[in-house]
Design an enzyme around this catalytic site. Sequence first.
Site, PDB file in Angstrom:
ATOM      1  N   ILE A  53       3.047  26.024 -17.418  1.00  0.00           N
ATOM      2  CA  ILE A  53       1.717  26.383 -17.916  1.00  0.00           C
ATOM      3  C   ILE A  53       0.658  25.657 -17.115  1.00  0.00           C
ATOM      4  O   ILE A  53      -0.404  26.187 -16.835  1.00  0.00           O
ATOM      5  CB  ILE A  53       1.567  25.968 -19.389  1.00  0.00           C
ATOM      6  CG1 ILE A  53       2.600  26.676 -20.233  1.00  0.00           C
ATOM      7  CG2 ILE A  53       0.181  26.260 -19.903  1.00  0.00           C
ATOM      8  CD1 ILE A  53       2.738  26.034 -21.573  1.00  0.00           C
ATOM      9  N   LYS A  57      -1.537  15.898 -11.939  1.00  0.00           N
ATOM     10  CA  LYS A  57      -1.110  14.865 -10.984  1.00  0.00           C
ATOM     11  C   LYS A  57       0.130  14.137 -11.486  1.00  0.00           C
ATOM     12  O   LYS A  57       1.010  13.803 -10.722  1.00  0.00           O
ATOM     13  CB  LYS A  57      -2.235  13.850 -10.780  1.00  0.00           C
ATOM     14  CG  LYS A  57      -3.276  14.308  -9.781  1.00  0.00           C
ATOM     15  CD  LYS A  57      -4.039  13.137  -9.168  1.00  0.00           C
ATOM     16  CE  LYS A  57      -5.024  12.505 -10.112  1.00  0.00           C
ATOM     17  NZ  LYS A  57      -6.219  13.316 -10.368  1.00  0.00           N
ATOM     18  N   GLU A  58       0.165  13.901 -12.792  1.00  0.00           N
ATOM     19  CA  GLU A  58       1.252  13.086 -13.333  1.00  0.00           C
ATOM     20  C   GLU A  58       2.319  13.881 -14.055  1.00  0.00           C
ATOM     21  O   GLU A  58       3.416  13.376 -14.271  1.00  0.00           O
ATOM     22  CB  GLU A  58       0.692  12.063 -14.326  1.00  0.00           C
ATOM     23  CG  GLU A  58      -0.228  11.055 -13.711  1.00  0.00           C
ATOM     24  CD  GLU A  58      -1.624  11.149 -14.284  1.00  0.00           C
ATOM     25  OE1 GLU A  58      -1.778  11.713 -15.372  1.00  0.00           O
ATOM     26  OE2 GLU A  58      -2.564  10.688 -13.631  1.00  0.00           O
ATOM     27  N   ALA A  59       1.978  15.091 -14.472  1.00  0.00           N
ATOM     28  CA  ALA A  59       2.917  15.811 -15.331  1.00  0.00           C
ATOM     29  C   ALA A  59       2.827  17.313 -15.108  1.00  0.00           C
ATOM     30  O   ALA A  59       1.863  17.808 -14.524  1.00  0.00           O
ATOM     31  CB  ALA A  59       2.600  15.505 -16.801  1.00  0.00           C
ATOM     32  N   LYS A  74       6.467  18.648 -21.879  1.00  0.00           N
ATOM     33  CA  LYS A  74       5.680  17.958 -20.856  1.00  0.00           C
ATOM     34  C   LYS A  74       6.608  17.033 -20.085  1.00  0.00           C
ATOM     35  O   LYS A  74       7.245  16.149 -20.669  1.00  0.00           O
ATOM     36  CB  LYS A  74       4.545  17.169 -21.524  1.00  0.00           C
ATOM     37  CG  LYS A  74       3.611  16.490 -20.536  1.00  0.00           C
ATOM     38  CD  LYS A  74       2.329  16.042 -21.218  1.00  0.00           C
ATOM     39  CE  LYS A  74       1.371  15.391 -20.232  1.00  0.00           C
ATOM     40  NZ  LYS A  74       0.087  15.043 -20.846  1.00  0.00           N
ATOM     41  N   GLU A 141       4.840  20.455 -30.381  1.00  0.00           N
ATOM     42  CA  GLU A 141       4.495  21.743 -30.993  1.00  0.00           C
ATOM     43  C   GLU A 141       3.794  22.649 -29.988  1.00  0.00           C
ATOM     44  O   GLU A 141       2.955  22.197 -29.198  1.00  0.00           O
ATOM     45  CB  GLU A 141       3.561  21.468 -32.185  1.00  0.00           C
ATOM     46  CG  GLU A 141       3.083  22.688 -32.911  1.00  0.00           C
ATOM     47  CD  GLU A 141       2.010  22.356 -33.956  1.00  0.00           C
ATOM     48  OE1 GLU A 141       1.476  23.281 -34.573  1.00  0.00           O
ATOM     49  OE2 GLU A 141       1.711  21.152 -34.141  1.00  0.00           O
ATOM     50  N   ASP A 184      -9.582  10.071 -22.145  1.00  0.00           N
ATOM     51  CA  ASP A 184      -9.678  11.094 -21.092  1.00  0.00           C
ATOM     52  C   ASP A 184     -10.133  12.395 -21.730  1.00  0.00           C
ATOM     53  O   ASP A 184      -9.621  13.475 -21.428  1.00  0.00           O
ATOM     54  CB  ASP A 184      -8.330  11.274 -20.386  1.00  0.00           C
ATOM     55  CG  ASP A 184      -8.452  12.120 -19.110  1.00  0.00           C
ATOM     56  OD1 ASP A 184      -9.582  12.274 -18.595  1.00  0.00           O
ATOM     57  OD2 ASP A 184      -7.420  12.640 -18.643  1.00  0.00           O
ATOM     58  N   ASN A 189      -8.936  18.776 -21.708  1.00  0.00           N
ATOM     59  CA  ASN A 189      -7.866  18.262 -22.556  1.00  0.00           C
ATOM     60  C   ASN A 189      -8.027  18.682 -24.017  1.00  0.00           C
ATOM     61  O   ASN A 189      -7.493  18.061 -24.917  1.00  0.00           O
ATOM     62  CB  ASN A 189      -7.781  16.738 -22.443  1.00  0.00           C
ATOM     63  CG  ASN A 189      -7.107  16.332 -21.147  1.00  0.00           C
ATOM     64  OD1 ASN A 189      -6.251  17.057 -20.634  1.00  0.00           O
ATOM     65  ND2 ASN A 189      -7.495  15.192 -20.603  1.00  0.00           N
ATOM     66  N   ASP A 201      -3.131  15.604 -24.475  1.00  0.00           N
ATOM     67  CA  ASP A 201      -3.098  14.659 -23.363  1.00  0.00           C
ATOM     68  C   ASP A 201      -3.498  13.248 -23.808  1.00  0.00           C
ATOM     69  O   ASP A 201      -4.418  12.645 -23.260  1.00  0.00           O
ATOM     70  CB  ASP A 201      -4.040  15.167 -22.253  1.00  0.00           C
ATOM     71  CG  ASP A 201      -3.565  14.742 -20.875  1.00  0.00           C
ATOM     72  OD1 ASP A 201      -2.525  14.063 -20.792  1.00  0.00           O
ATOM     73  OD2 ASP A 201      -4.239  15.083 -19.881  1.00  0.00           O
TER      74      ASP A 201
HETATM   75  N1  LIG Z   1       1.353  21.750 -26.894  1.00  0.00           N
HETATM   76  C1  LIG Z   1       0.802  22.617 -26.024  1.00  0.00           C
HETATM   77  N2  LIG Z   1       0.751  23.935 -26.313  1.00  0.00           N
HETATM   78  C2  LIG Z   1       0.186  24.809 -25.443  1.00  0.00           C
HETATM   79  N3  LIG Z   1      -0.348  24.449 -24.253  1.00  0.00           N
HETATM   80  C3  LIG Z   1      -0.320  23.154 -23.912  1.00  0.00           C
HETATM   81  C4  LIG Z   1       0.263  22.166 -24.769  1.00  0.00           C
HETATM   82  N4  LIG Z   1       0.168  20.959 -24.174  1.00  0.00           N
HETATM   83  C5  LIG Z   1      -0.445  21.176 -23.001  1.00  0.00           C
HETATM   84  N5  LIG Z   1      -0.751  22.487 -22.821  1.00  0.00           N
HETATM   85  C6  LIG Z   1      -1.434  23.082 -21.665  1.00  0.00           C
HETATM   86  O1  LIG Z   1      -1.107  22.324 -20.517  1.00  0.00           O
HETATM   87  C7  LIG Z   1      -2.282  21.753 -19.947  1.00  0.00           C
HETATM   88  C8  LIG Z   1      -1.966  20.364 -19.416  1.00  0.00           C
HETATM   89  O2  LIG Z   1      -1.553  19.525 -20.488  1.00  0.00           O
HETATM   90  P1  LIG Z   1      -1.975  17.994 -20.503  1.00  0.00           P
HETATM   91  O3  LIG Z   1      -1.289  17.361 -21.651  1.00  0.00           O
HETATM   92  O4  LIG Z   1      -3.442  17.894 -20.420  1.00  0.00           O
HETATM   93  O5  LIG Z   1      -1.279  17.476 -19.162  1.00  0.00           O
HETATM   94  P2  LIG Z   1      -1.856  16.738 -17.866  1.00  0.00           P
HETATM   95  O6  LIG Z   1      -1.532  15.308 -18.059  1.00  0.00           O
HETATM   96  O7  LIG Z   1      -1.115  17.353 -16.752  1.00  0.00           O
HETATM   97  O8  LIG Z   1      -3.348  16.994 -17.810  1.00  0.00           O
HETATM   98  C9  LIG Z   1      -3.301  21.760 -21.071  1.00  0.00           C
HETATM   99  O9  LIG Z   1      -4.615  21.820 -20.575  1.00  0.00           O
HETATM  100  C10 LIG Z   1      -2.934  23.002 -21.827  1.00  0.00           C
HETATM  101  O10 LIG Z   1      -3.519  24.151 -21.216  1.00  0.00           O
HETATM  102 MG   LIG Z   2      -4.782  17.011 -19.158  1.00  0.00          MG
END
Ligand SMILES: Nc1ncnc2c1ncn2[C@@H]1O[C@H](COP(=O)(O)OP(=O)(O)O)[C@@H](O)[C@H]1O
Ligand SMILES: [Mg+2]
Length: 247
Positions: A53, A57-59, A74, A141, A184, A189, A201
Amino acid sequence: MARKLSTRKRPARELKPIRSRMKISNKVFDDQTMTVLHYFLSNKRITSLDFPIAQGKEAMVFRATTPTGYAAVKIFKYETASFRKRMQYVQGDPRFKVPKGLRSAVRTWARKEFANLSLCIRHGVRSPRPIAFKENVVIMEWLGVGGIPSASLKDVWMDDPQRMLNELLEDVKKMREAGLVHADLSEYNIVVHENHPYLLDVGQSVLLSHEGSEGFFLKDVRNILKFFKRRGVKMTEEDALNFVRGA
Ligand SMILES: Nc1ncnc2c1ncn2[C@@H]1O[C@H](COP(=O)(O)OP(=O)(O)O)[C@@H](O)[C@H]1O
Ligand SMILES: [Mg+2]
């Protein structure tokens, strides 16, 4: 900050062409991560890892299918460029030992994201409910409509941005009551799910006792106000801070 792989969210049947076009990074699927994914597949936390999705940079975040629906997975990359930058969010947090070495640090980010999500949920913050974690992988979730992920705040059209801002500040306040500062927070986010904002995040979120927490907190609130100002909603920093601090 996550880079969207596609602005249009794609359903599962379009997966195959995406996969071949994308050449999913080898950096995510190293041997240790494969072992963890295998673990989650064999204990049926997930039945398949479907498609990416977002790539940050980190994940990397993936959709996964579970026996009852979907989950978000993630995966924190061991090959991360921001190791040093992230260390400051762990140092001084009594919940975690300061990690020695890269792998142990990356696993601490995952553990911390899981712990912070749990805290958020316990205090009524809208965020994805944590399901499981192991090493560098967090399962949470799924925020989506069916298999399609809900859109980020930055990409949605809001019929009532004032209400959205109020709900967000309510969540920032609850997070503060949970003893956490997001650190952040921005339209990147936040996901709008069922017409409500959800905070994502939280891996870098710090306890209020962290020496940088007040600075992070101010930056979070300013980011939000700046975004909503562009959407035509004005609120003074003072009003927002008073509300969140409960003054
Ligand atoms: N639980 C979730 N359900 C649906 N989409 C998600 C979920 N968690 C993350 N995402 C999608 O993935 C993107 C990146 O997640 P995030 O936790 O912000 O990771 P990063 O550390 O790479 O920024 C989010 O902006 C969102 O679009
Ligand atoms: Mg993020």
